[in-house]
Scaffold this motif. Structure first.
Motif, PDB file in Angstrom:
ATOM      1  N   LYS A   1       8.616 -10.619 -47.367  1.00 40.74           N
ATOM      2  CA  LYS A   1       9.811 -11.428 -47.132  1.00 40.74           C
ATOM      3  C   LYS A   1      11.005 -10.487 -47.204  1.00 40.74           C
ATOM      4  CE  LYS A   1      12.416 -15.377 -48.928  1.00 40.74           C
ATOM      5  NZ  LYS A   1      12.432 -16.423 -49.984  1.00 40.74           N
ATOM      6  N   GLU A   2      11.776 -10.427 -46.123  1.00 36.76           N
ATOM      7  CA  GLU A   2      12.964  -9.581 -46.105  1.00 36.76           C
ATOM      8  C   GLU A   2      14.153 -10.400 -46.594  1.00 36.76           C
ATOM      9  OE1 GLU A   2      15.196  -6.302 -43.286  1.00 36.76           O
ATOM     10  OE2 GLU A   2      13.942  -7.819 -42.333  1.00 36.76           O
ATOM     11  N   VAL A   3      14.884  -9.831 -47.550  1.00 35.82           N
ATOM     12  CA  VAL A   3      16.060 -10.481 -48.120  1.00 35.82           C
ATOM     13  C   VAL A   3      17.185  -9.448 -48.156  1.00 35.82           C
ATOM     14  CG1 VAL A   3      17.031 -11.724 -50.101  1.00 35.82           C
ATOM     15  CG2 VAL A   3      14.570 -11.923 -49.583  1.00 35.82           C
ATOM     16  N   ASP A   4      18.185  -9.612 -47.294  1.00 39.80           N
ATOM     17  CA  ASP A   4      19.346  -8.708 -47.274  1.00 39.80           C
ATOM     18  C   ASP A   4      18.942  -7.234 -47.225  1.00 39.80           C
ATOM     19  OD1 ASP A   4      21.026 -10.932 -47.426  1.00 39.80           O
ATOM     20  OD2 ASP A   4      21.040 -10.893 -49.614  1.00 39.80           O
ATOM     21  N   ASN A   5      18.056  -6.884 -46.300  1.00 42.10           N
ATOM     22  CA  ASN A   5      17.613  -5.504 -46.098  1.00 42.10           C
ATOM     23  C   ASN A   5      16.711  -4.978 -47.219  1.00 42.10           C
ATOM     24  OD1 ASN A   5      17.553  -3.366 -44.234  1.00 42.10           O
ATOM     25  ND2 ASN A   5      19.015  -2.201 -45.453  1.00 42.10           N
ATOM     26  N   ASN A   6      16.285  -5.853 -48.123  1.00 42.74           N
ATOM     27  CA  ASN A   6      15.320  -5.514 -49.166  1.00 42.74           C
ATOM     28  C   ASN A   6      14.046  -6.295 -48.877  1.00 42.74           C
ATOM     29  OD1 ASN A   6      17.261  -3.945 -50.704  1.00 42.74           O
ATOM     30  ND2 ASN A   6      18.182  -5.900 -51.253  1.00 42.74           N
TER      31      ASN A   6
ATOM     32  N   LEU B   1      10.184 -11.965 -58.528  1.00 48.08           N
ATOM     33  CA  LEU B   1      10.594 -11.339 -57.271  1.00 48.08           C
ATOM     34  C   LEU B   1      12.088 -11.531 -57.014  1.00 48.08           C
ATOM     35  CD1 LEU B   1       7.537 -12.404 -55.095  1.00 48.08           C
ATOM     36  CD2 LEU B   1       8.143 -10.043 -55.665  1.00 48.08           C
ATOM     37  N   ASN B   2      12.585 -12.741 -57.210  1.00 48.22           N
ATOM     38  CA  ASN B   2      14.003 -13.018 -56.984  1.00 48.22           C
ATOM     39  C   ASN B   2      14.890 -12.282 -57.989  1.00 48.22           C
ATOM     40  OD1 ASN B   2      13.505 -14.666 -54.757  1.00 48.22           O
ATOM     41  ND2 ASN B   2      13.404 -16.520 -55.994  1.00 48.22           N
ATOM     42  N   HIS B   3      14.477 -12.247 -59.238  1.00 48.27           N
ATOM     43  CA  HIS B   3      15.234 -11.563 -60.301  1.00 48.27           C
ATOM     44  C   HIS B   3      15.425 -10.085 -59.960  1.00 48.27           C
ATOM     45  CE1 HIS B   3      16.554 -10.781 -64.440  1.00 48.27           C
ATOM     46  NE2 HIS B   3      15.714  -9.763 -64.466  1.00 48.27           N
ATOM     47  N   HIS B   4      14.418  -9.479 -59.357  1.00 47.57           N
ATOM     48  CA  HIS B   4      14.454  -8.046 -59.089  1.00 47.57           C
ATOM     49  C   HIS B   4      15.066  -7.687 -57.728  1.00 47.57           C
ATOM     50  CE1 HIS B   4      11.896  -8.019 -62.651  1.00 47.57           C
ATOM     51  NE2 HIS B   4      12.518  -6.881 -62.872  1.00 47.57           N
ATOM     52  N   LEU B   5      15.734  -8.639 -57.104  1.00 47.43           N
ATOM     53  CA  LEU B   5      16.544  -8.307 -55.934  1.00 47.43           C
ATOM     54  C   LEU B   5      17.908  -7.761 -56.360  1.00 47.43           C
ATOM     55  CD1 LEU B   5      15.741 -11.322 -53.589  1.00 47.43           C
ATOM     56  CD2 LEU B   5      15.137  -8.913 -53.202  1.00 47.43           C
ATOM     57  N   ASP B   6      18.258  -7.911 -57.620  1.00 47.69           N
ATOM     58  CA  ASP B   6      19.521  -7.434 -58.176  1.00 47.69           C
ATOM     59  C   ASP B   6      19.321  -6.040 -58.783  1.00 47.69           C
ATOM     60  OD1 ASP B   6      21.306  -7.168 -60.783  1.00 47.69           O
ATOM     61  OD2 ASP B   6      22.360  -8.528 -59.413  1.00 47.69           O
ATOM     62  N   ILE B   7      20.128  -5.086 -58.347  1.00 41.57           N
ATOM     63  CA  ILE B   7      19.976  -3.696 -58.793  1.00 41.57           C
ATOM     64  C   ILE B   7      20.125  -3.567 -60.309  1.00 41.57           C
ATOM     65  CG2 ILE B   7      21.035  -1.389 -58.698  1.00 41.57           C
ATOM     66  CD1 ILE B   7      21.419  -1.810 -55.690  1.00 41.57           C
ATOM     67  N   SER B   8      21.026  -4.331 -60.916  1.00 40.76           N
ATOM     68  CA  SER B   8      21.184  -4.265 -62.372  1.00 40.76           C
ATOM     69  C   SER B   8      19.907  -4.702 -63.090  1.00 40.76           C
ATOM     70  CB  SER B   8      22.359  -5.127 -62.832  1.00 40.76           C
ATOM     71  OG  SER B   8      23.566  -4.599 -62.351  1.00 40.76           O
ATOM     72  N   ASN B   9      19.256  -5.726 -62.559  1.00 39.69           N
ATOM     73  CA  ASN B   9      18.000  -6.184 -63.165  1.00 39.69           C
ATOM     74  C   ASN B   9      16.895  -5.146 -62.980  1.00 39.69           C
ATOM     75  OD1 ASN B   9      19.253  -8.556 -63.960  1.00 39.69           O
ATOM     76  ND2 ASN B   9      18.627  -9.654 -62.123  1.00 39.69           N
ATOM     77  N   VAL B  10      16.855  -4.514 -61.822  1.00 40.91           N
ATOM     78  CA  VAL B  10      15.879  -3.440 -61.589  1.00 40.91           C
ATOM     79  C   VAL B  10      16.151  -2.304 -62.570  1.00 40.91           C
ATOM     80  CG1 VAL B  10      15.056  -1.704 -59.953  1.00 40.91           C
ATOM     81  CG2 VAL B  10      15.507  -4.033 -59.165  1.00 40.91           C
TER      82      VAL B  10
END
Length: 193
Positions: free
Chosen positions: A34-39, A130-139
């Protein structure tokens, strides 16, 4: 195709594939993207290498590929990422990245029950992870002890230069053979150690 492969594929058809499709994932083999904002969010069904005849097991791997982090690391992507290309990953059903969770399956298994269990875990844990780790701070927070350029890049891109430096220094102490690699990344990133 082996008997165990057929059982795993049947388990996927009984609910896993439909659930992932309903959440916007596209299937290719035993992989969903699933592509989400180029991720990219990635779900992978991994059969055990020890499977034999009609007895075996499988795991569900989750991954998120963050294009900005990977680009900062010097990694390029052609097409969809494989699960092993993920910036961060975990096995579904595991409590942390070090855990190893597998579903046992054989000719006597209740495939619908196994499929339902996978879907329940995807619904209660997987999609939110998966959704939580779309945020760079969370990663960045999740990779805080990993000695990798992805960890350093995530810290830096989340706005925490001091944390990125701390991670590089700790990684060099932990993995002295990789010192030149880590220092090259630091120089390219403009970090003075």
């Amino acid at each position: 195709m082996s008997e165990i492969s057929k059982l795993i594929d049947e388990c996927i058809k009984l609910g896993i594939a439909k659930f992932l499709k309903s959440h916007g994932f596209n299937k290719s083999g035993r992989n969903w993207h699933k592509e989400v904002d180029n991720n990219w969010q990635i779900v992978n069904v991994q059969a055990s290498s020890g499977n034999f005849a009609s007895e075996g097991r499988f795991a569900i791997n989750l991954g998120v590929y963050i294009s900005e982090i990977e680009s900062y690391c010097g990694n390029t992507l052609n097409g969809k990422p494989k699960e092993y290309d993920s910036t961060i990953g975990i096995r579904l059903g595991s409590t942390d990245s070090a855990s190893d969770f597998w579903w046992e399956i054989d000719a006597k298994s209740d495939l619908q029950s196994i499929s339902n269990d996978v879907v329940q875990k995807l619904e209660s844990q997987g999609i939110s992870w998966l959704n939580h780790h779309l945020d760079i701070s969370n990663v960045s927070n999740s990779l805080n002890v990993q000695p990798s350029v992805q960890s350093f890049s995530a810290a830096l891109l989340s706005g925490n230069e001091e944390e990125a430096k701390r991670r590089v220094i700790a990684a060099i102490e932990d993995r002295p053979r990789a010192e030149a690699h880590f220092k090259r990344w630091s120089t390219k990133a403009g970090l003075e150690l």
